[in-house]
Design a protein around this motif. Structure first.
Motif, short mmCIF file in Angstrom:
data_model
loop_
_atom_site.label_atom_id
_atom_site.label_comp_id
_atom_site.label_asym_id
_atom_site.label_seq_id
_atom_site.Cartn_x
_atom_site.Cartn_y
_atom_site.Cartn_z
N GLN A 257 96.89 28.33 82.53
CA GLN A 257 97.04 27.10 82.36
C GLN A 257 98.06 26.66 81.41
O GLN A 257 99.03 25.81 81.58
CB GLN A 257 95.73 26.28 81.62
CG GLN A 257 94.63 26.07 82.58
CD GLN A 257 93.31 25.45 81.76
OE1 GLN A 257 93.20 25.71 80.52
NE2 GLN A 257 92.32 25.00 82.69
N GLU A 258 98.65 27.58 80.52
CA GLU A 258 99.71 27.68 79.69
C GLU A 258 101.01 28.01 80.22
O GLU A 258 101.93 27.44 80.06
CB GLU A 258 99.49 28.54 78.37
CG GLU A 258 98.24 27.95 77.47
CD GLU A 258 98.08 29.00 76.37
OE1 GLU A 258 98.97 29.84 76.30
OE2 GLU A 258 97.12 28.63 75.66
N THR A 259 100.96 29.03 81.23
CA THR A 259 102.11 29.67 81.40
C THR A 259 102.28 29.59 83.24
O THR A 259 103.25 29.53 83.65
CB THR A 259 102.10 31.13 81.29
OG1 THR A 259 101.35 31.91 81.92
CG2 THR A 259 101.97 31.51 79.84
N GLY A 260 101.26 29.39 83.84
CA GLY A 260 101.52 29.40 85.27
C GLY A 260 101.94 30.57 85.87
O GLY A 260 102.27 30.71 87.10
N ASN A 261 101.65 31.81 85.16
CA ASN A 261 102.43 33.09 85.50
C ASN A 261 101.47 33.59 86.92
O ASN A 261 100.26 33.38 86.93
CB ASN A 261 102.25 34.07 84.38
CG ASN A 261 102.67 35.43 84.75
OD1 ASN A 261 102.09 36.16 85.68
ND2 ASN A 261 103.94 35.71 84.15
N GLU A 262 102.13 34.23 87.84
CA GLU A 262 101.46 34.66 89.11
C GLU A 262 100.67 36.00 88.67
O GLU A 262 99.48 35.98 89.47
CB GLU A 262 102.51 34.82 90.15
CG GLU A 262 103.21 33.72 90.75
CD GLU A 262 102.30 32.75 91.48
OE1 GLU A 262 101.64 33.21 92.14
OE2 GLU A 262 102.40 31.46 91.22
N ASN A 263 101.09 36.63 88.01
CA ASN A 263 100.40 37.87 87.60
C ASN A 263 98.92 37.38 86.96
O ASN A 263 97.94 38.05 87.35
CB ASN A 263 101.13 38.80 86.77
CG ASN A 263 102.26 39.34 87.16
OD1 ASN A 263 102.49 39.67 88.41
ND2 ASN A 263 103.28 39.81 86.43
N THR A 264 99.01 36.23 86.16
CA THR A 264 97.72 35.93 85.37
C THR A 264 96.81 35.49 86.75
O THR A 264 95.51 35.55 86.69
CB THR A 264 98.05 34.88 84.54
OG1 THR A 264 98.95 35.42 83.65
CG2 THR A 264 96.67 34.24 83.97
N ARG A 265 97.33 34.80 87.72
CA ARG A 265 96.31 34.15 88.84
C ARG A 265 96.00 35.47 89.36
O ARG A 265 94.69 35.23 90.01
CB ARG A 265 97.36 33.41 89.59
CG ARG A 265 96.66 32.64 91.00
CD ARG A 265 97.41 31.87 91.93
NE ARG A 265 98.42 32.98 92.56
CZ ARG A 265 99.07 32.72 93.44
NH1 ARG A 265 99.28 31.12 93.96
NH2 ARG A 265 99.84 33.51 94.29
N ASP A 266 96.65 36.58 89.66
CA ASP A 266 96.15 37.62 90.37
C ASP A 266 94.94 38.30 89.67
O ASP A 266 94.01 38.98 89.97
CB ASP A 266 97.14 38.59 90.66
CG ASP A 266 98.44 38.32 91.70
OD1 ASP A 266 98.08 37.32 92.21
OD2 ASP A 266 99.40 38.73 91.71
N GLU A 267 95.18 38.24 87.98
CA GLU A 267 94.01 38.81 87.37
C GLU A 267 92.81 37.98 87.36
O GLU A 267 91.67 38.53 87.38
CB GLU A 267 94.52 38.75 86.04
CG GLU A 267 93.37 39.23 85.02
CD GLU A 267 93.11 40.57 85.12
OE1 GLU A 267 92.28 41.11 84.55
OE2 GLU A 267 93.83 41.65 85.69
N ILE A 268 93.03 36.65 87.75
CA ILE A 268 91.90 35.65 87.85
C ILE A 268 91.13 36.03 89.30
O ILE A 268 89.87 36.33 89.27
CB ILE A 268 92.11 34.26 87.81
CG1 ILE A 268 92.77 33.70 86.46
CG2 ILE A 268 91.07 33.29 88.52
CD1 ILE A 268 93.39 32.57 86.63
N VAL A 269 92.03 36.18 90.11
CA VAL A 269 91.40 36.82 91.42
C VAL A 269 90.52 38.00 91.36
O VAL A 269 89.62 38.29 92.06
CB VAL A 269 92.30 36.91 92.53
CG1 VAL A 269 91.94 37.18 93.98
CG2 VAL A 269 92.87 35.39 92.83
N ARG A 270 90.98 39.18 90.67
CA ARG A 270 90.49 40.38 90.78
C ARG A 270 89.06 40.22 89.90
O ARG A 270 88.10 41.04 90.37
CB ARG A 270 91.50 41.30 90.03
CG ARG A 270 92.36 41.87 90.86
CD ARG A 270 93.19 43.05 90.14
NE ARG A 270 93.67 42.61 88.90
CZ ARG A 270 95.11 42.32 88.67
NH1 ARG A 270 95.73 42.25 89.93
NH2 ARG A 270 95.73 42.06 87.44
#
Length: 224
Positions: free
Chosen positions: A46-59
């Motif tokens: 929510q703060e950064t919109g980083n794609e790596n963070t989104r992948d971590e959410i999916v994992r």
């Protein structure tokens, strides 16, 4: 005789309830880690919109989904005596199919067992995932006939399992000695392997190869 039968049934119910309490306590503990990671990842995204963070959410969501699925399957197997489906199954075909998906080398001979194809696929998948997660490559699987038995073995070339703990790894959520909480335990993977094997009249054991690593062997009754 009636009193003995009643006492036996009461003892079985008490054991089942204790097993469920233990499973619930361990599952609650294991769910905390992915839930905490998921909460942190959502805040960061929510703060950064980083794609790596989104992948971590999916994992983390995938890990939660897998854990819940295994808890439900373990609970269902505890409540049934036999199999919902019984049919001839080419065990080598199932192992080879899962080996392609997981990147595990498979060899052996065609051998038929009687059982539930979905549960046999789950058993095979859990053995391979366990070797890939807790062992080291190469991971190898083999299917062979041994008299009136059909033997499935999956081995890795990692550090192996500490002495005296080869049987305990089949306990739900077992954490071997010297393993940190952050590293996680064995989850329900091998516990489900043991449950599924038992429902198929099979046995499962751990072996320590001379050249290191760990080997898990499941022996099924061969189909007539």
């Amino acid at each position: 005789a009636v009193a003995q039968t009643f006492n036996k049934a009461a003892s079985q119910i008490e054991s089942m309830m204790e097993a469920h309490r233990s499973l619930l306590a361990n599952a609650s503990h294991e769910l905390r880690s992915p839930l905490a990671r998921l909460r942190m990842a959502i805040d960061l995204y929510q703060e950064t919109g980083n794609e790596n963070t989104r992948d971590e959410i999916v994992r983390n969501l995938a890990e939660l989904d897998e854990l819940v699925e295994e808890i439900l399957l373990a609970s269902r197997l505890d409540h049934v005596e036999g199999l919902e489906r019984r049919e001839p199954v080419d065990l080598l075909a199932i192992v080879a199919e899962e080996g392609v998906r997981a990147g595990v080398a498979v060899e052996g001979e065609a051998a038929t067992v009687i059982g539930d194809p979905r549960l046999l696929l789950r058993l095979t998948r859990n053995l391979m995932q366990n070797a890939l997660r807790h062992g080291a490559p190469p991971v190898e699987a083999r299917v062979e006939r041994a008299g009136n038995k059909v033997r499935l073995s999956v081995r890795d070339h990692g550090a192996g399992i500490p002495d005296g703990e080869g049987e305990r790894v089949f306990e739900a959520f077992y954490r071997p000695s010297g393993r940190s909480e952050s590293a996680g335990g064995w989850g329900l993977g091998l516990s489900l392997v043991s449950q599924i094997a038992r429902h198929h009249g099979a046995t499962v054991r751990h072996e320590r190869p001379e050249d290191g690593g760990a080997r898990f062997v499941v022996e099924f009754p061969a189909a007539a």
